[in-house]
Design an enzyme around this catalytic site. Sequence first.
Site, PDB file in Angstrom:
ATOM      1  N   TYR A  41       2.458  10.277   0.789  1.00 44.56           N
ATOM      2  CA  TYR A  41       3.644   9.768   1.461  1.00 44.56           C
ATOM      3  C   TYR A  41       4.914  10.285   0.779  1.00 44.56           C
ATOM      4  O   TYR A  41       5.272   9.849  -0.314  1.00 44.56           O
ATOM      5  CB  TYR A  41       3.648   8.248   1.480  1.00 44.56           C
ATOM      6  CG  TYR A  41       2.425   7.625   2.114  1.00 44.56           C
ATOM      7  CD1 TYR A  41       1.644   8.322   3.033  1.00 44.56           C
ATOM      8  CD2 TYR A  41       2.042   6.323   1.787  1.00 44.56           C
ATOM      9  CE1 TYR A  41       0.520   7.750   3.613  1.00 44.56           C
ATOM     10  CE2 TYR A  41       0.930   5.745   2.363  1.00 44.56           C
ATOM     11  CZ  TYR A  41       0.169   6.457   3.266  1.00 44.56           C
ATOM     12  OH  TYR A  41      -0.939   5.883   3.832  1.00 44.56           O
TER      13      TYR A  41
ATOM     14  N   LYS B  36      -3.981   5.793  -3.305  1.00 41.77           N
ATOM     15  CA  LYS B  36      -5.077   6.585  -2.756  1.00 41.77           C
ATOM     16  C   LYS B  36      -5.357   7.807  -3.628  1.00 41.77           C
ATOM     17  O   LYS B  36      -4.502   8.247  -4.400  1.00 41.77           O
ATOM     18  CB  LYS B  36      -4.746   6.999  -1.321  1.00 41.77           C
ATOM     19  CG  LYS B  36      -4.411   5.773  -0.449  1.00 41.77           C
ATOM     20  CD  LYS B  36      -4.175   6.119   0.976  1.00 41.77           C
ATOM     21  CE  LYS B  36      -3.843   4.865   1.776  1.00 41.77           C
ATOM     22  NZ  LYS B  36      -2.484   4.373   1.523  1.00 41.77           N
TER      23      LYS B  36
ATOM     24  N   ASP C 290       0.836  -1.207   0.000  1.00 45.32           N
ATOM     25  CA  ASP C 290       0.000   0.000   0.000  1.00 45.32           C
ATOM     26  C   ASP C 290       0.866   1.250   0.000  1.00 45.32           C
ATOM     27  O   ASP C 290       1.825   1.360   0.767  1.00 45.32           O
ATOM     28  CB  ASP C 290      -0.895   0.029   1.236  1.00 45.32           C
ATOM     29  CG  ASP C 290      -1.671   1.339   1.349  1.00 45.32           C
ATOM     30  OD1 ASP C 290      -2.581   1.555   0.530  1.00 45.32           O
ATOM     31  OD2 ASP C 290      -1.333   2.155   2.233  1.00 45.32           O
TER      32      ASP C 290
END
Length: 339
Positions: free
Chosen positions: A61, A86, A56
């Site tokens: 990030y 995401k 993931d």
Amino acid sequence: MTAREFEKRRIGRTDLEVTTLGLGCASLAGIFSAVPAEQARATVGHALDMGINYVDTAPQYGLGRSEHLVGDALRERRDGVVLSSKVGRLLKPISAAEQDMGNWIDPLPFNQAYDYSYDGIMRSYEDSRQRLGIHRIDILYVHDIGVATHGVEGNKPLWAQLANGGYKALRELRDGGAVKAIGLGVNEWQVLMDAFALGDWDVFLLAGRYTLLEQTSLTPFMTTCIERGASVVIGGPFNSGILVGGETFNYAKAPDEIVSKVRAIEAVCREFDVPLPAAALQFPLTHPAVCNVLPGPRSPAELDGILGWWDIKVPGELWTTLADRGLLAPGTPIPSGVA
């Protein structure tokens, strides 16, 4: 260490199956302290070597850094790996003087802008594929929508974006076969109940709200997942450090009542000669809605430590004792029934 035969569980009603242990790639992007790029790529490769098949990442990030590093590691090893990223943040190029780095060390030169609209979701999805350098993303999560991130008033227009177009975009991507599963990735369960009112979802990534320390999401969220055929991935199984020997809970210094509860849980673990982190790592999988636990190691060595905890046999009596002493919420599923 040699590869393992992990149990696999199905994502909702899809044909995706993930190993019960996954690899979260936020820490690899350098949150609070730097992680060298080669170390990050090696950690992803080591996870695959060990038999983990679920990875993931997210645009947030490292402001794109994680997706680049994950793509580097997966590009030649994509087969058999379930990859999630995401949507909800778009990255905008920015000068160093104007950048908001947040807690990221050495992020890429972008700032993030929230956008949960139809066009924002589609743009985010395409941007992620570009950063990854990978054609297919299997799971898309709506990232950090809700009052915990945006506040009550700040969340209202963003939720309207999701309700009035963003959800439609996700359904088009899933129903057209571009992605195989859709969900939300958040730190609060309440917004996930709001999401159920919008329509059907396959999987939710919930960080920190169903752990050995805290089962606040048990009812009505986890029970609704069973009713609606949705799976749950549990992020933050160590509650940001307090369950692995640290002093932080929810990314802040743990309050006294949390410290006291952790000590009581740890005392039970000692009775059964089980390290607290091993119990914390394995606990969420006792719930039938949970398909995966997602820690975030920063190096191959940290991953080996996690695998060591994973391999420890936790006796069912440990969970029963925790329940008997009131350290698990009533109704928590455990192997012998419920707490």
